[in-house]
Structures are given as structure tokens and as C-alpha cells.
Design a protein around this motif. Structure first.
Motif: not given
Length: 255
Positions: A22, A166, A254
Motif C-alpha cells: 500500500q 485494494s 495505510t
């Protein structure tokens, strides 16, 4: 549900992997992409056409039901037992891919070029083997889509990797809403990302004198990375399905 010692160990490894998938593209990622674009401009269109056509046909084959002979899962096996078998399978394919890369790399331009469909098939076969060991029904269309997502995750730019990752979170829930028509899969982006990613690593194999060495090293590393990503992708689903720990905390990190 109780987490055993092995699951506790790999949970930290999984979290680290999720962060990596990510993270935002950094300066090196952006610079590499620009350099890659320049290399691609130099490569003859005929070479690009062969690679693109091969990827396209392979993707279609997987989505439309290409049959891959796979090993059977171990009924009632623990995650540790499953992953012991998976590691052995990855090691076998890394060695096979390295040997194949060395042979074709030593054979000159046209033989090295012909290796692209062979290596692509090795990668897809490895993913089917891994999926089966984790007990996934590889004849299921949605499971094959997940396999292609792992492939895409490995052979994409960092920006593309973020987008694919995602889509893989909570796959069992998301897959219920996936189209059943193969045309619903974005194979164009898939093959373009793969071609752009693989070109830079593999084109040196076409250079006389160093092709064999490049073929061995590059193939070994590519299959190693593919195997690691596959393991972590299926670990993520393992934890999701068992609701271990805090799934929101585990899956919503994140960078």
C-alpha cells in the motif's frame, strides 16, 4: 478464535507485507518507470507484439477454464503444514524457472524471445499449485480471478500494486459481486502492466554473452517474489475467514 504460535509469527510478516503493498510510489519507483518507458521505446514493435499477444492468450485461457493439473490440498492440515508444502513447491518452481531461463538465455535472441510464453506458463502453474495447497477450488472462476490478481500484484508498478491490493481485501465478500462474464475482467490493463514490468527485467536476457546469467537470476527472483506474494495473499484470506484478532486493524493499514 485462538491464534497458535505459528499464526502469531506470520501475522507480523503479513502486516509488513500489507504496508509494502500500500505504500505510495517513491522517487525510485517514479524514476524506474521513466527509464522503463525509454527502454520500451527502443524495443522493436514486433517484440512488444509477441509479448502482448502471449499474455493476452494466457489470460483468456485462465479465465475461460484452462485446466491446470494441481496438487491436492492436505485435508485438515494446519496453516503451518500447508505453508511447509507451499515453500517446497515454490522452491521447485524457482529452480525450474532458473534452469529454463539459463538455457533460453544462452540460446540467442530468438530462443530467449520464445521463452516469454514458457515463463508465463510456469508462473501461472505455480499460482494454481499454491492455491490448491491452501484448499482453494481453482476450477472456480472467482478463484482464478484471485490468482490473476496475485499475478498482477507482483508484476505491476507500485501505483498499480496499490490499486490491485485494494481489490483483494475481503475477497470472499467482494467476489460475490464480481461479474460472471470473462469480459468483465480488465485483461488489457493486466497485460500492459505485466509487459511493462517484465520488459526491463527480461530484455537484458536478449543481450549476447550475458543472456544465460541474466535468465537464471531474473527468473529465480521473479518466481521467488511471486511465491511470497501468493503466500501472503492467501494468509490474508486465512485470517479474514477466521476473524482472528482485529480484522479491521489487520486489513485497513495505510502507508
Amino acid at each position: 478464535m485462538h491464534i497458535n504460535h505459528y499464526e502469531e509469527q506470520i501475522k507480523a510478516e503479513l502486516t509488513k507485507w500489507q504496508l509494502k503493498m500500500q505504500k505510495r510510489p517513491n522517487f525510485i519507483d517514479r524514476t524506474s518507470k521513466k527509464f522503463q518507458d525509454k527502454i520500451n521505446d527502443i524495443i522493436p514493435d514486433k517484440v512488444h507484439a509477441v509479448i502482448t499477444g502471449t499474455i493476452k492468450q494466457m489470460v483468456r485461457g485462465v479465465l475461460t477454464g484452462a485446466e491446470y493439473t494441481t496438487t491436492q490440498n492436505i485435508p485438515g492440515a494446519s496453516l503451518e503444514e500447508i505453508e511447509t508444502a507451499v515453500r517446497k513447491k515454490i522452491d521447485f518452481y524457482k529452480k525450474a524457472g532458473a534452469a529454463e531461463g539459463g538455457i533460453t538465455g544462452a540460446g540467442g535472441f530468438w530462443l530467449a524471445l520464445a521463452e516469454f510464453p514458457i515463463l508465463l506458463g510456469i508462473k501461472i502453474k505455480l499460482l494454481f499449485e499454491i492455491a490448491a495447497l491452501y484448499g482453494r477450488p481453482v476450477n472456480d472462476y472467482r478463484e482464478r480471478l484471485f490468482i490473476l490478481h496475485i499475478f498482477q500484484l507482483t508484476f505491476s508498478s507500485q501505483k498499480g500494486r496499490q490499486e490491485v491490493f485494494s481489490q483483494m481485501i475481503r475477497w470472499d465478500q467482494r467476489s460475490k459481486d464480481l461479474p460472471t462474464d470473462i469480459h468483465g475482467f480488465d485483461w488489457k490493463t493486466f497485460q500492459q502492466e505485466y509487459r511493462d514490468y517484465i520488459d526491463l527485467a527480461k530484455m537484458a536476457q536478449l543481450i549476447p554473452g550475458i543472456g544465460a546469467a541474466v535468465g537464471v537470476i531474473v527468473n529465480y527472483r521473479l518466481l521467488d517474489q511471486l511465491g511470497k506474494n501468493a503466500m501472503n495473499a492467501y494468509r490474508m484470506r486465512w485470517f479474514e475467514e477466521r476473524m482472528l484478532g482485529d480484522p479491521q486493524g489487520l486489513l485497513s493499514i495505510t502507508a
